[in-house]
Design a protein around this motif. Structure first.
Motif, short mmCIF file in Angstrom:
data_model
loop_
_atom_site.label_atom_id
_atom_site.label_comp_id
_atom_site.label_asym_id
_atom_site.label_seq_id
_atom_site.Cartn_x
_atom_site.Cartn_y
_atom_site.Cartn_z
N THR A 26 0.83 -1.22 0.00
CA THR A 26 0.00 0.00 0.00
C THR A 26 0.85 1.26 0.00
O THR A 26 0.38 2.33 0.39
N ALA A 27 2.10 1.17 -0.43
CA ALA A 27 3.01 2.31 -0.34
C ALA A 27 2.74 3.38 -1.38
O ALA A 27 3.21 4.51 -1.24
N THR A 28 2.00 3.03 -2.44
CA THR A 28 1.72 3.99 -3.52
C THR A 28 0.21 4.04 -3.76
O THR A 28 -0.57 3.58 -2.93
N LYS A 29 -0.20 4.54 -4.90
CA LYS A 29 -1.62 4.59 -5.24
C LYS A 29 -2.20 3.21 -5.49
O LYS A 29 -3.43 3.06 -5.53
N ASN A 30 -1.35 2.21 -5.65
CA ASN A 30 -1.82 0.86 -5.89
C ASN A 30 -2.08 0.15 -4.56
O ASN A 30 -1.16 -0.13 -3.81
N PRO A 85 10.11 3.12 1.06
CA PRO A 85 9.45 4.41 1.22
C PRO A 85 8.17 4.51 0.39
O PRO A 85 7.92 3.69 -0.48
N GLY A 86 7.38 5.55 0.70
CA GLY A 86 6.14 5.73 -0.03
C GLY A 86 5.21 6.67 0.69
O GLY A 86 5.63 7.45 1.55
N SER A 87 3.95 6.58 0.35
CA SER A 87 2.92 7.43 0.93
C SER A 87 2.79 7.19 2.43
O SER A 87 2.63 6.05 2.86
N TYR A 88 2.83 8.26 3.20
CA TYR A 88 2.69 8.13 4.66
C TYR A 88 1.38 7.44 5.02
O TYR A 88 1.35 6.46 5.76
N GLY A 94 -1.47 0.01 5.54
CA GLY A 94 -0.98 -1.35 5.30
C GLY A 94 -0.33 -1.97 6.52
O GLY A 94 -0.60 -3.14 6.86
N VAL A 95 0.52 -1.21 7.19
CA VAL A 95 1.23 -1.74 8.36
C VAL A 95 0.26 -2.00 9.51
O VAL A 95 0.38 -3.01 10.21
N PRO A 200 4.56 -0.56 -7.50
CA PRO A 200 4.86 -1.90 -6.97
C PRO A 200 3.56 -2.67 -6.74
O PRO A 200 2.49 -2.07 -6.58
N SER A 201 3.66 -4.00 -6.75
CA SER A 201 2.48 -4.85 -6.58
C SER A 201 2.79 -5.98 -5.61
O SER A 201 3.92 -6.46 -5.54
#
Length: 241
Positions: A26-30, A85-88, A94-95, A200-201
């Protein structure tokens, strides 16, 4: 049974044990979730939306991949989550979900490098793979991998200029969501943008998380925090005139 026979039997049983791992990215828009069996993805559900639908979609996807895979949550051996790294906000969602499942099921948590997952989508046989994720303006989060996905340079937050990566003479394959803003600056002949590889997926997390599981490379469920790389900056809405 002699000790040699016991060891052979134990090794056989261990190799034939099914290891189901739930992967969360879930680090990006995906917003992406997969179920993997012994490192092979058997089902993946994902959606990339401009407005970030992680809060609405993540738990639905988790329930669906488990049900449609024909397993139960008790069959899971571990939960793997993208560590950034990625979207806060995306990483927190996700975490939090991964930690909750690990606590409830008493199973280990595996942290996976987001940029390694992104790099794994590039199928190349030469040069270097450089996954990049947008970090506002001309700044990106990047890492450098060899074609066989060995880390050559660790994660950095950097401002992209015409001199970025100029020291490399071999082919450089760029993947991630930065192509639109970076390809006019990174325009050397050996620079190749694989623009179809944007996010990423959880599909590509499967092998990485299984390798870590086999090595008992896990993190502390209570104290693990995502790798934000930069401090989160909250912007206040502008005042109406």
């Amino acid at each position: 049974m002699c000790i040699l026979e016991f060891l052979i039997k134990y090794k056989y049983l261990k190799l034939n044990t099914l290891s189901f791992i739930l992967n969360i990215e879930t680090a990006t828009k995906n917003c992406s979730v997969s179920i993997a069996k012994n490192g092979e993805t058997i089902l993946c559900k994902e959606i990339a939306e401009e407005g970030y639908s992680h809060a609405e979609k993540l738990h639905v996807f988790i329930e669906e991949v488990i049900a449609e895979s024909g397993i139960s949550v008790q069959d899971l051996k571990a939960i793997a989550v993208s560590q950034g790294p990625g979207s806060y906000t995306g990483l927190r969602i996700g975490v939090s979900a991964a930690k909750g499942l690990c606590f409830a099921l008493n199973i280990p948590l595996i942290a996976v490098d987001t940029l390694q997952t992104l790099a794994s989508k590039a199928n190349v046989s030469d040069g270097k793979i450089i996954p990049m994720l947008d970090a506002r303006r001309m700044e990106v989060y990047s890492e450098i991998f060899t074609a066989d996905l060995e880390v050559e340079r660790g994660i950095q937050a950097e401002i992209i200029t015409e001199e970025s990566f100029a020291a490399y003479t071999e082919k450089l394959y760029f993947v991630g969501d930065c192509a639109e803003k970076c390809k006019s600056v990174l325009n050397k002949e050996n620079f190749v943008f694989l623009e179809e590889i944007k996010y990423p997926s959880a599909r590509e997390m499967s092998k990485i998380s299984f390798d870590k599981y086999q090595k008992s490379d896990t993190v502390d469920v209570a104290y693990f925090e995502p790798y934000y790389l930069k401090d989160f900056m909250m912007t206040l809405p502008s005042k109406k005139q």
